[in-house]
Write a protein that holds these residues in place. Structure first.
Motif, PDB file in Angstrom:
ATOM      1  N   ALA A 174     -35.097 -44.044  -5.637  1.00  0.00           N
ATOM      2  CA  ALA A 174     -34.421 -44.355  -5.339  1.00  0.00           C
ATOM      3  C   ALA A 174     -33.355 -44.107  -6.785  1.00  0.00           C
ATOM      4  O   ALA A 174     -31.864 -43.883  -5.891  1.00  0.00           O
ATOM      5  N   SER A 175     -33.605 -44.290  -7.102  1.00  0.00           N
ATOM      6  CA  SER A 175     -32.122 -43.583  -8.487  1.00  0.00           C
ATOM      7  C   SER A 175     -31.993 -41.930  -8.378  1.00  0.00           C
ATOM      8  O   SER A 175     -30.588 -41.754  -9.093  1.00  0.00           O
ATOM      9  N   LYS A 176     -32.026 -41.115  -7.579  1.00  0.00           N
ATOM     10  CA  LYS A 176     -31.943 -39.604  -7.334  1.00  0.00           C
ATOM     11  C   LYS A 176     -31.374 -39.501  -5.920  1.00  0.00           C
ATOM     12  O   LYS A 176     -30.242 -38.809  -5.449  1.00  0.00           O
ATOM     13  N   ILE A 177     -31.328 -40.523  -5.134  1.00  0.00           N
ATOM     14  CA  ILE A 177     -29.983 -40.529  -4.082  1.00  0.00           C
ATOM     15  C   ILE A 177     -28.921 -40.876  -4.112  1.00  0.00           C
ATOM     16  O   ILE A 177     -28.566 -41.217  -5.157  1.00  0.00           O
ATOM     17  N   GLN A 178     -28.227 -39.732  -3.438  1.00  0.00           N
ATOM     18  CA  GLN A 178     -26.816 -39.916  -3.329  1.00  0.00           C
ATOM     19  C   GLN A 178     -26.084 -39.606  -1.929  1.00  0.00           C
ATOM     20  O   GLN A 178     -26.615 -39.539  -0.969  1.00  0.00           O
ATOM     21  N   SER A 179     -24.704 -40.145  -2.207  1.00  0.00           N
ATOM     22  CA  SER A 179     -24.066 -39.973  -0.579  1.00  0.00           C
ATOM     23  C   SER A 179     -24.755 -39.284   0.744  1.00  0.00           C
ATOM     24  O   SER A 179     -24.180 -39.393   1.765  1.00  0.00           O
ATOM     25  N   HIS A 180     -24.325 -38.106  -0.229  1.00  0.00           N
ATOM     26  CA  HIS A 180     -24.581 -37.077   0.789  1.00  0.00           C
ATOM     27  C   HIS A 180     -25.991 -37.402   1.631  1.00  0.00           C
ATOM     28  O   HIS A 180     -26.234 -37.027   2.970  1.00  0.00           O
ATOM     29  N   ASP A 181     -27.678 -37.745   0.621  1.00  0.00           N
ATOM     30  CA  ASP A 181     -28.444 -37.974   1.327  1.00  0.00           C
ATOM     31  C   ASP A 181     -28.320 -39.228   2.638  1.00  0.00           C
ATOM     32  O   ASP A 181     -29.120 -39.061   3.589  1.00  0.00           O
ATOM     33  N   ILE A 182     -27.722 -40.151   2.400  1.00  0.00           N
ATOM     34  CA  ILE A 182     -26.986 -41.563   3.335  1.00  0.00           C
ATOM     35  C   ILE A 182     -26.561 -40.076   4.699  1.00  0.00           C
ATOM     36  O   ILE A 182     -26.886 -41.116   5.978  1.00  0.00           O
ATOM     37  N   VAL A 183     -25.888 -39.234   3.998  1.00  0.00           N
ATOM     38  CA  VAL A 183     -25.015 -38.620   5.627  1.00  0.00           C
ATOM     39  C   VAL A 183     -26.673 -37.705   6.423  1.00  0.00           C
ATOM     40  O   VAL A 183     -26.439 -38.140   7.306  1.00  0.00           O
ATOM     41  N   GLN A 184     -26.891 -37.499   5.731  1.00  0.00           N
ATOM     42  CA  GLN A 184     -27.729 -36.704   6.619  1.00  0.00           C
ATOM     43  C   GLN A 184     -28.646 -37.763   6.935  1.00  0.00           C
ATOM     44  O   GLN A 184     -29.266 -36.568   8.340  1.00  0.00           O
ATOM     45  N   PHE A 185     -29.469 -38.556   6.431  1.00  0.00           N
ATOM     46  CA  PHE A 185     -29.879 -39.415   7.081  1.00  0.00           C
ATOM     47  C   PHE A 185     -29.609 -39.783   8.383  1.00  0.00           C
ATOM     48  O   PHE A 185     -30.155 -39.767   9.583  1.00  0.00           O
TER      49      PHE A 185
END
Length: 365
Positions: A109-120
């Motif tokens: 959870a602490s390593k999630i970046q904005s691009h991870d949200i976009v990829q999801f």
């Protein structure tokens, strides 16, 4: 404490720069890592980023926060909600269950970046269900919620900022957005053929649901089907021709949000026709009712009609009958009249055409 050293060395005649990052606690070395770069600027940048990460982790340790995968954060949150007096709603529960199936659930959870949200969102859009922007908006908001409250509620190192930073890209790619306002109403002879087919369904030997009466009550009261199946005999006031609707859906929470609504038309007669076999007037599963309604529409070839559209149909009929928006809101339970007017009412052109224009006075001729 974390710090870095930059040492200049040579590989043959070419200079290289070795960046070394160290961390000590009470005089003991806790961490050490080095990397070689061809420029001093690149070495310094790498070292500074690593030092910042180490200091952030140190701060989290001092605060007593723990690291956890997003999936574990979601599971812990669901367990906590299940034990509370306000468990997750069906939409949220389904949304979290879906998120757990995607790779983002396996990122800390602490390593999630904005691009991870976009990829999801890109992965979710390509999945078998192919959700639209409105559904993806709900998914993103669910992720943001657990990242927002995970620190204070569960002691997990997390932050909602990556989700906030992703919005610009998500909107630019049109991955998230509002659902189009529904305007579907009963058309042509749909009311009559639905009543006829629902009546046939009632006569099936395995059926115990009074589809016709529930259909009519839904139109007359503008209640959601879950509210119809929650109506109680004790809340029916025959003298005043009203009934109390308990725990109506509300943005601030449904618990304790009770409304008394007028029983218009032949609502009372329909209610009194029901057998008193329970404290509930319609002791049936709301999902079974909507499933039966959906199957009936499919059999009749009626497309694009949902059971919830009956709420709009009922509200629009009241407006067409001459009731004011404020009066209709007393029935529907809306506190925001703009929502009622924009979403739950749709006046048909036929209604306007059927209204006669007032005759011209001789003074205006």
């Amino acid at each position: 404490m974390a710090y870095y050293l930059i040492k200049k060395r040579f590989r043959g005649e070419l200079p290289v720069y070795c960046a070394e990052v160290r961390q000590k606690r009470k005089g003991q070395k806790m961490f050490s890592k080095s990397k070689t770069f061809t420029t001093k600027g690149a070495a310094t940048k790498w070292a500074k980023i690593l030092v910042d990460q180490l200091e952030d982790n140190e701060a989290m340790n001092l605060l007593g926060l723990r690291e956890a995968l997003l999936g574990d954060l979601i599971r812990d949150y669901i367990k906590l909600k299940d034990k509370s007096n306000k468990p997750l709603g069906r939409t949220s529960a389904y949304g979290y269950k879906t998120i757990l199936k995607f790779p983002i659930a396996n990122i800390f959870a602490s390593k999630i970046q904005s691009h991870d949200i976009v990829q999801f969102c890109l992965q979710r859009k390509k999945s078998e269900s192919q959700p639209g922007p409105a559904t993806l908006s709900i998914d993103v908001s669910l992720i943001r919620k657990v990242l927002r409250i995970g620190k204070s509620l569960l002691g997990i190192n997390c932050n909602q900022q990556p989700v906030i930073d992703s919005y610009q890209a998500l909107y630019d790619l049109k991955l998230i957005g509002k659902a189009p306002v529904r305007t579907r109403r009963l058309e042509s002879n749909e009311y009559d053929i639905l009543l006829e087919e629902l009546a046939k369904k009632e006569h099936h030997h395995s059926n115990i649901i009074p589809y016709v009466d529930i259909f009519k009550i839904s139109l007359l009261t503008c209640l959601r089907v879950s509210e119809v199946t929650s109506l109680r005999w004790d809340d029916l006031d025959l003298a005043r021709r009203t009934i109390k609707v308990r725990d109506r859906k509300n943005p601030n929470g449904s618990a304790g949000n009770n409304n008394e609504i007028p029983l218009l038309g032949n609502s009372i007669e329909i209610l009194l026709m029901q057998p008193k076999v329970s404290d509930l007037i319609f002791p049936h599963n709301s999902r079974s009712i909507t499933a039966g309604f959906r199957r009936t529409c499919k059999q009749l070839g009626i497309k694009g009609l949902r059971y919830h559209d009956l709420r709009r149909e009922g509200a629009s009929r009241l407006i067409e009958a001459g009731y004011t928006v404020e009066e209709v809101a007393t029935v529907t339970g809306h506190k925001d009249l703009n929502v009622l007017w924009k979403v739950y009412t749709k006046i048909t052109p036929e209604h306007i055409l059927n209204k006669q224009l007032p005759p011209k006075s001789k003074q205006n001729e």
